[in-house]
Design a protein around this motif. Structure first.
Motif: not given
Ligand code: GTP
Ligand code: MG
Length: 583
Positions: A233, A244, A246
């Motif tokens: 995202s 978060d 990634d």
């Protein structure tokens, strides 16, 4: 009602207001060679259309955005500053190393500055005059792009200290959001407002790419040609402030040889260690990178190696940026999934608004959680929204199969035997002819999934239609590329039932409001704000206590009666519900 409001809203993240703080340096300094930041251009480079209106400007390909952002991050440094400094002097000092493109400050555990130079050489110049910190503790020497700025003579500067405007890296306070939603003009306006408040800002996006770039510097100590790429995202258009980060460790560059062929009848190969499988190679690589981050990574704390997971990863906090990071390797399909979602997010301005609202709705009702478990993930919810938008008539979004038919030779992409081909140039995809409002789409989303035959059907964005479930998991959402996999295999029957109950209740609330719209001045939560209240949870537990017919059954029956009467009377909706059977 007010008390219930408070309990819900306090569950949402509480933080200060966001302010526009990306500061072109020319406003502060007029040194020669300084380049003004073109915020509009940078917004476009996010590749995201403005909300509320269709943006006709050409949209960048995912690969272009990634390349530009990566290059920008390599010219950028992160500096922990004294709490109060003179911004002007600070910039003048740094400008000795070359012109600055732009900068911003933010507060985390201290005051940080993100400074983007115009040229990469300026970073090397700054590093060349930087010393290792001198203290009582022993240090592990490392020339990173993460610096501490100290004042040589703190007291003399006090008189010039000014309050530095800081970029906020978190979503708006629950109170503020509540006010904004209640004061909006329409449900459409509410969805767009929520999107604007929660979406990643330009500064937050820069900080994400910078964090990847800083981690890449550390990983490069072992693997000089590696790249750390953000995915998920943070880059797919659906990132919410606070999500978060990634990351993917990409080692493909190491194996790439130059196109120039050598003459003669010889072939050169690198001597390498062999291991039993790709998975073992990934685990070994992540294990050493995890050690590196733990021992030598400035600002990397709480490093956990989660190597036995289906997708092995190293999880850590990047203290300065405040990001919770998940580092994976050999995960190219996830990067391709991010590109696909990026395309869907940018195709129509309604997509992001709807996905953000559904994600917030799910979070408000504890359908999703930051802890892994038997609940629906944001990724699955996004797939559900995309699928729903493919099912509209006319569709808001095209199917993945259709995007594949538009692909040309350069789009061809096969990863580990899986066909991940689709068109990468989103400007060549015809805009949707669907003109439904966000309000209608929101209502229909809840109705559609409140009545979806989850017991026998699978959600499939490749074909854009329900298919028979190939296995018995309560919720089946086909992985778009690894088609034999179910991305929501973890979801339990009770979590799915909770989702269905809430969807029905929310559809019911919106139908009720159609009849009796509370006025914004009445201070009653309405529209999206009303949906974020914990009404179902309360009514459900109430129903259980009183041993009444379950709330969802009552809501379902009421909805059906409303629907049959509204189909008889309705003349104003252009949307048609697609066929679905009862859950
Ligand atoms: P956030 O909740 O905002 O972090 O959304 P996210 O999309 O980043 O989800 P998450 O961090 O859980 O996962 C990151 C990316 O990994 C996703 O965007 C997907 O591309 C991929 N991913 C996550 N879960 C799955 C899964 O179950 N199957 C597959 N194939 N990919 C997944
Ligand atoms: Mg994520």
């Amino acid at each position: 009602m007010a008390a219930r409001c408070v309990s819900l809203w306090t569950r949402l993240p509480i933080c200060a207001q966001r302010s526009q703080v990306l500061r072109p340096i020319h406003r502060l300094l007029s040194s020669p060679g300084t380049v003004a930041a073109d915020t509009r251009r940078e917004e476009q480079s996010l590749g995201i259309a403005e909300t509320g209106s269709e943006d006709r400007t050409p949209k960048k390909r995912f690969s272009e955005v990634q390349k530009e952002r990566r290059e920008q991050a390599q010219r950028t440094v992160l500096i922990l500053c004294p709490n109060k400094i003179s911004e002007k002097k600070f910039l003048k000092y740094l400008s000795q190393h070359g012109p600055i493109n732009n900068h911003f400050f933010f507060e985390s555990f201290g005051l940080y500055a993100v400074v983007e130079f115009c040229q990469k050489e300026s970073v090397a110049s700054l590093q060349s005059v930087t010393r290792l910190s001198v203290g009582t503790e022993a240090v592990i020497p490392f020339r990173s792009r993460f610096f501490n700025l100290k004042l040589k003579n703190p007291p003399s500067q006090t008189s010039e200290q000014s309050c530095i405007p800081c970029s906020n890296q978190s979503s708006p306070s629950s109170k503020k959001l509540f006010e904004l939603l209640c004061n909006a003009e329409s449900v459409d306006d509410q969805l767009n407002t929520l999107l604007k408040e929660f979406q990643l800002t330009e500064e937050n996006t820069k900080l994400r790419y910078l964090t990847c770039s800083l981690i890449e510097d550390i990983a490069a100590a072992y693997f000089p040609y590696c790249e750390i790429r953000p995915f998920g995202s943070s880059v797919n258009g659906f990132g919410k402030l606070g999500c978060d980060l990634d990351m993917l460790l990409d080692l493909d560059e190491i194996g790439k040889s130059s196109a120039h062929k050598t003459s003669g009848n010889f072939l050169m190969e690198f001597q390498v260690k062999n291991v039993a499988s790709e998975r073992i190679a990934t685990q070994k690589i992540l294990s050493v990178i995890g050690e590196c981050l733990d021992h030598f990574g400035p600002g990397c704390v709480g490093v956990q190696k989660i190597l036995n997971a289906r997708c092995p990863l190293v999880r850590f906090s990047h203290q300065a940026s405040g990001f919770q990071c998940d580092l994976t390797a050999n995960n190219r399909i996830a990067l391709k999934s991010s590109e696909l979602l990026y395309i869907y997010s940018a195709l129509d301005s309604r997509v992001r608004a709807l996905v953000f609202s559904i994600r917030c709705w799910a979070r408000a009702h504890s359908l999703t959680s930051s802890i892994p478990g038997a609940w629906i993930t944001n990724f699955s919810l996004t797939m559900m929204v995309i699928f729903f938008l493919q099912r509209r008539s006319p569709p808001v979004l095209p199917t993945l199969d259709y995007l594949r038919t538009l692909a040309d030779a350069e789009d061809k992409c096969i990863i580990e035997g899986h066909n991940c081909t689709f068109i990468c140039d989103l400007n060549r995809i015809k805009p949707s002819e669907n003109t439904e409002t966000l309000e209608l789409l929101l209502k229909e989303f809840f109705e559609y999934f409140g009545n979806f035959a989850f017991n026998k059907n699978s959600i499939n964005i490749r074909q854009g239609r329900e298919q028979n479930k190939p296995e018995s998991s309560p919720l089946h959402i086909q992985n778009p590329f690894e088609t034999s996999l179910n991305i929501s295999k973890n979801v339990s029957q009770s979590q799915l039932q909770k989702f269905v109950d809430l969807a029905r209740e929310s559809a019911w609330i919106l139908h009720q409001e159609d009849k009796d719209h509370p006025s914004p001045s009445s201070n009653q939560p309405w529209g999206l704000a009303a949906l974020l209240l914990p009404s179902v949870a309360n009514s459900m537990s109430h129903a259980k206590k009183k041993k009444k017919k379950p709330a969802n059954e009552r809501v379902k029956n009421l909805l059906e009666s409303i629907k049959s009467s509204s189909t008889e009377n309705s003349t104003n909706t252009s949307g048609k519900r697609t066929d679905s059977t009862q859950a």
